[in-house]
Scaffold this motif. Structure first.
Motif, PDB file in Angstrom:
ATOM      1  N   GLY A 171      16.219  20.057  70.879  1.00  0.00           N
ATOM      2  CA  GLY A 171      17.643  20.012  71.340  1.00  0.00           C
ATOM      3  C   GLY A 171      18.094  18.709  71.408  1.00  0.00           C
ATOM      4  O   GLY A 171      19.359  18.450  71.698  1.00  0.00           O
ATOM      5  N   LEU A 225      17.231  16.034  68.843  1.00  0.00           N
ATOM      6  CA  LEU A 225      16.461  15.340  67.550  1.00  0.00           C
ATOM      7  C   LEU A 225      17.138  13.954  67.242  1.00  0.00           C
ATOM      8  O   LEU A 225      18.457  14.169  67.377  1.00  0.00           O
ATOM      9  CB  LEU A 225      16.428  16.152  66.408  1.00  0.00           C
ATOM     10  N   PRO A 226      16.408  12.770  67.208  1.00  0.00           N
ATOM     11  CA  PRO A 226      17.185  11.716  66.732  1.00  0.00           C
ATOM     12  C   PRO A 226      17.921  11.666  65.421  1.00  0.00           C
ATOM     13  O   PRO A 226      17.299  12.322  64.546  1.00  0.00           O
ATOM     14  CB  PRO A 226      16.019  10.571  66.590  1.00  0.00           C
ATOM     15  N   THR A 227      19.239  11.503  65.010  1.00  0.00           N
ATOM     16  CA  THR A 227      19.960  11.290  63.989  1.00  0.00           C
ATOM     17  C   THR A 227      20.272  10.258  63.534  1.00  0.00           C
ATOM     18  O   THR A 227      20.162   9.229  64.088  1.00  0.00           O
ATOM     19  CB  THR A 227      21.258  12.140  64.383  1.00  0.00           C
ATOM     20  N   PHE A 259      25.952  11.901  60.169  1.00  0.00           N
ATOM     21  CA  PHE A 259      26.235  13.385  59.464  1.00  0.00           C
ATOM     22  C   PHE A 259      25.169  14.341  59.806  1.00  0.00           C
ATOM     23  O   PHE A 259      25.090  15.231  58.955  1.00  0.00           O
ATOM     24  CB  PHE A 259      26.361  13.239  57.920  1.00  0.00           C
ATOM     25  N   GLY A 260      24.631  14.361  61.159  1.00  0.00           N
ATOM     26  CA  GLY A 260      23.799  15.281  61.613  1.00  0.00           C
ATOM     27  C   GLY A 260      22.534  15.351  60.994  1.00  0.00           C
ATOM     28  O   GLY A 260      21.650  16.307  61.029  1.00  0.00           O
ATOM     29  N   ARG A 261      22.276  14.336  60.280  1.00  0.00           N
ATOM     30  CA  ARG A 261      20.871  14.386  59.770  1.00  0.00           C
ATOM     31  C   ARG A 261      19.828  13.906  60.626  1.00  0.00           C
ATOM     32  O   ARG A 261      20.003  13.168  61.157  1.00  0.00           O
ATOM     33  CB  ARG A 261      20.818  13.368  58.353  1.00  0.00           C
ATOM     34  N   VAL A 262      18.634  14.517  60.459  1.00  0.00           N
ATOM     35  CA  VAL A 262      17.509  14.334  61.217  1.00  0.00           C
ATOM     36  C   VAL A 262      16.682  12.805  60.979  1.00  0.00           C
ATOM     37  O   VAL A 262      16.462  12.663  59.587  1.00  0.00           O
ATOM     38  CB  VAL A 262      16.353  15.456  61.233  1.00  0.00           C
ATOM     39  N   TRP A 289      13.810  11.594  60.644  1.00  0.00           N
ATOM     40  CA  TRP A 289      12.467  11.851  60.749  1.00  0.00           C
ATOM     41  C   TRP A 289      11.545  10.671  61.093  1.00  0.00           C
ATOM     42  O   TRP A 289      10.603  10.909  61.715  1.00  0.00           O
ATOM     43  CB  TRP A 289      11.992  12.648  59.395  1.00  0.00           C
TER      44      TRP A 289
END
Lengths: 333, 501
Positions: free
Chosen positions: B106, B108-110, B113-116, B118
């Motif tokens: 709910g 996740l760090p980004t 552009f909505g990329r995770v 990791w």
């Protein structure tokens, strides 16, 4: 032990092994049974196969997302047909007569927009009414197809633009335009599902909806985006295909949804959601196209092909269950 | 008064659902650095209250006050943003995803552009996992973890934000003792950092070990709060059920019959290994162990739900081979399953039909079901088991947990079994009905039935059984006779300690 190695291999990438098996089988069987003297594994033949996989493959990428998210979309075939009509009608419309080939981007844009909108309608209804996506898209499958017939009756809609045909028949690095579209879509969807928050949340929702809701993930908007995406991809598939063929029958795209779902399921995506891989979906698409082409190559007719593919689908899912079962002592169902 | 300001206050919370007033003017305050137990029977409103706190439900009346500021929370993320973290009782995890993705589910760090992101995700998660001293890393898939480790993932979520209040809902249900210790360490760390902890549990020994105050709910109403050191189990129970509880057990004085069921060196895959025991008719044998020790799996094997890999099952001295549940029922073995609502009952069906479900094929008049015979069966067991229902037409879903359980037991008794296996007979049943179920099981044994009770609650097994089979990790570690069992040696037997000695 040898049998264990086979099992591990099957578990890791079953669909690619299945494809390998198909290739070997059809090459060998083809050399005895085929009427043509060309080998099945001929390069041109394989390139053509990839091109022919594109219309279903592009939509299958969208279906993989939808199914990973825990939904299903039965209306893609009808959306495909509507987008095709929008494409061809826009190009032949007197409104854009003076534009020459500049009508192409307009027509493409219009078709893609309509596809996205139709997807949005599905998503919005499923979200706001809470009705299961299966029912919603069953309804819209009938409804959208109705629209197709309302537009032009039983008659085909046709328009051929030679610039487009040239574009569609072009080959870049040996691959056809349609193949490139399939590959780019696959790469983009793979990135979306594996690298972005939206993709990971889609997995989470399909896997355990309640957990996702508890964690504050808004299920509705994600579902909406996915339905818009599959609508867009259904339209993109139509755009790529009809740019070359130039004529759409009101029955076009019928049963696409079933072929697509078959491909996605063969690729290992669970019907219940939460699990599935984009690359394996591409494998599923290619496997089906190989079957159709290969069976044709050794002289089977269409009805036999359908029978065989249906049986293989059930067999594959049964084998998958057997392989993934943890042992004889598992809880019986 | 020099009490610190509460980090969280609830004032006169009212929450109604169609037909039910789930919370009726509940007030509660949580101080920084305290562990506050919330207790009450099932259906008392604990879960609803916690869902109001966690932002999942919005109260109809009353106020939630965080740090002396009234707040309105729409959704779990808003609650989390205010520093209220809810650790769920049921495992609320997406099994196909990695541990890290679940811990930060709910949010996740980004990195644009909505990329995770990791790298950050794994780093942060591994840091939390290190604190929890667990043996897996952030990239592990949740489906590859044991239930206990999955619970630890759930707990790891509490450490993702600067929490002001952490709510634990039955966190120890599936933890081993070692993991419990880690959890209690986590809780005392939170305490030291002035976090308020709300702790929901039915386990009295935990409540008295780690909490500072106890608040009690009954039927959606606030019964008051007491300092833990000023009360005892009896006092709390009285607050919860409004009366005293009779826990004394009369020694069984009836004669035991011959051996009804004997199991020799039974194994089933990885679930359990080389298990042997006997049950005489007229005897209650308790199976005690941690979740995953293999108790339920033994029951499933006896009932034909699971294949054995080796060993023998003897019924009345004869070797039998149980192929399926139908087979088991025919041979006289019945299983009252663990999950009452999921596996034992058709909730939307009435009492009578639920009770006669397994034998409806046999009580027919011509091609039709014989209604009269069905009602006769219902009447008989309603009276003998004292099932409180307005009549046979009542849908089972509307009955209390205790009465539902009695319907399930009646269903299997009406099949006239020789051996009755009961898995977690009082899970999710309130304290008052629990002792009734216990009495019922004793009574059934005294009538000559061989009864196996599987339970995770120590007072329950000790109270109800004639003998106790202790299990640890798929093996029987020790069988206790009635007289020799004490809490200490039982705990040792199920945690594998006595095996080492």
């Amino acid at each position: 032990m040898k049998s264990i190695n086979v099992k591990v291999l099957l578990k890791a990438s079953p669909i690619w092994i299945f494809i390998l098996f198909e290739l070997v089988f059809f090459s060998v069987a083809g050399s005895y049974l085929s009427l043509s003297d060309k080998a099945f594994m001929d390069v041109d033949n394989m390139l053509l196969l990839l091109k022919q996989s594109a219309p279903i493959g592009i939509i299958a990428m969208g279906m993989a997302i939808i199914m990973i998210n825990g939904n299903i979309d039965l209306s893609v075939g009808a959306t495909f047909a509507i987008a095709a009509i929008v494409l061809l009608e826009t190009m032949s419309s007197p409104m854009f007569e003076g534009l020459g080939d500049w009508v192409i981007p307009i027509a493409w844009g219009a078709a893609l927009l309509v596809g996205t909108l139709l997807g949005a309608i599905n998503g919005l209804i499923a979200w706001k009414t809470g009705v299961d996506a299966f029912i919603v898209t069953l309804g819209s499958m009938l409804g959208f197809r109705g629209l197709v017939f309302m537009f032009n009756g039983e008659n085909p809609t046709s328009h051929l633009n030679w610039t487009l045909v040239d574009f569609a028949e072009a080959q870049f690095l040996g691959l056809h335009t349609a193949t490139w579209f399939l590959l780019v879509v696959t790469a983009a969807i793979w990135y979306l599902m594996n690298r972005t928050v939206h993709g990971r949340n889609a997995y989470a929702i399909g896997n355990n909806r309640e957990a996702a809701v508890n964690a504050g993930i808004r299920v509705g908007p994600h579902m909406m985006i996915n339905f818009m995406l599959i609508g867009f991809l259904a339209a993109l598939s139509a755009v790529v295909f009809y740019s070359e063929s130039g004529s759409v029958n009101p029955n076009d795209g019928q049963l696409y949804e079933l072929w697509i779902i078959t491909a996605v399921v063969l690729g290992g995506t669970k019907l219940t959601g939460g699990s599935g891989s984009i690359l394996s979906t591409l494998g599923g698409v290619i496997a089906i196209q190989l079957l159709r082409k290969g069976l044709g190559h050794i002289g089977a007719d269409t009805s036999t092909v359908n029978l065989v593919i249906g049986s293989i689908l059930i067999l594959v899912l049964f084998l998958d269950r057997q392989i993934n079962i943890k042992g004889r002592e598992e809880l019986k169902v | 008064m020099n009490t610190p300001t509460p980090v969280l206050r609830l004032e006169n919370i009212v929450k109604t659902f169609p037909g039910v007033r789930a919370l009726d003017g509940v007030s509660l305050s949580v101080l920084p650095g305290e562990v506050h137990a919330l207790m009450g029977e099932n259906g008392a409103g604990k879960s609803t209250l916690m869902k109001v706190l966690g932002g999942i439900h919005q109260p109809d009346e009353g106020q939630v006050i965080v740090n002396e500021r009234p707040v309105v929370m729409n959704g779990p993320l808003e609650a989390k943003a205010l520093g209220i973290v809810f650790i769920h009782q049921e495992l609320s995890l997406a099994e196909e995803l990695s541990v890290a993705e679940n811990v930060y589910l709910g949010e996740l760090p980004t990195k644009g552009f909505g990329r995770v992101d990791w790298h950050e995700l794994y780093q942060k998660t591994d840091a939390i996992l290190a604190k929890l001293k667990v043996g897996f890393d952030a990239k592990t898939l949740v489906k590859d973890l044991s239930i206990a480790n999955q619970q630890m993932v759930e707990i790891a979520r509490a450490l993702t934000v600067e929490a002001k209040v952490v709510i634990f809902d039955e966190p120890t249900a599936s933890l081993t003792d070692a993991e419990k210790r880690v959890l209690f360490d986590v809780i005392s760390d939170l305490q030291a950092n002035d976090v308020g902890v709300v702790y929901i549990s039915h386990r009295m020994e935990e409540i008295f070990k780690i909490t500072d105050r106890i608040s009690v709910l009954r039927d959606g109403q606030y019964q008051g709060s007491v300092a833990t050191k000023d009360t005892d189990e009896e006092g709390v129970t009285q607050m919860m059920i409004g009366r005293k509880l009779d826990l004394t057990r009369k020694e069984s004085n009836h004669e035991l019959g011959k051996i009804a069921l004997e199991v020799r060196n039974l194994s089933s895959g990885k679930a359990f290994n080389d298990v042997s025991f006997q049950v005489r008719s007229g005897e209650v044998v308790g199976f005690y162990g941690l979740v995953g020790a293999g108790r339920t799996e033994i029951a499933e094997t006896l009932f034909g739900l699971r294949n054995k890999s080796s060993g023998e099952i003897l019924l009345n001295g004869e070797v039998i081979d149980v192929k399926s549940p139908r087979d088991a029922i025919e041979k006289g073995i019945s299983l009252v399953p663990e999950d009452r609502k999921g596996q034992g009952l058709v909730l939307g069906m009435n009492c009578r039909d639920n009770m006669t479900l397994p034998q409806v094929d046999d009580i027919t008049a011509g091609p039709f079901v014989a209604e009269g015979a069905e009602i006769a069966i219902f009447d008989q067991y309603r009276d003998s088991l004292d099932i409180r229902t307005p009549g046979w037409k009542q849908d089972v879903g509307n009955l209390s947990g205790g009465n539902q359980q009695k319907i399930v037991i009646a269903k299997w008794l009406s099949m006239k079994p020789n051996v009755l296996i009961v898995d977690e007979p009082t899970r999710g049943i309130d304290v008052g009905s629990k002792s009734e179920i216990h009495k019922l099981l004793r009574k059934l044994a005294s009538k000559g039935l061989a009864v196996i009770v599987i339970s995770s609650e120590m007072p329950e097994v000790m109270h109800v059984s004639d003998r106790i089979v202790a299990m640890y990790s798929g093996r029987v570690t020790r069988t206790f006779e009635c007289g020799e069992v004490t809490e200490d040696n039982l705990v040792q037997a199920i945690s594998g300690v006595s095996k080492l000695a």
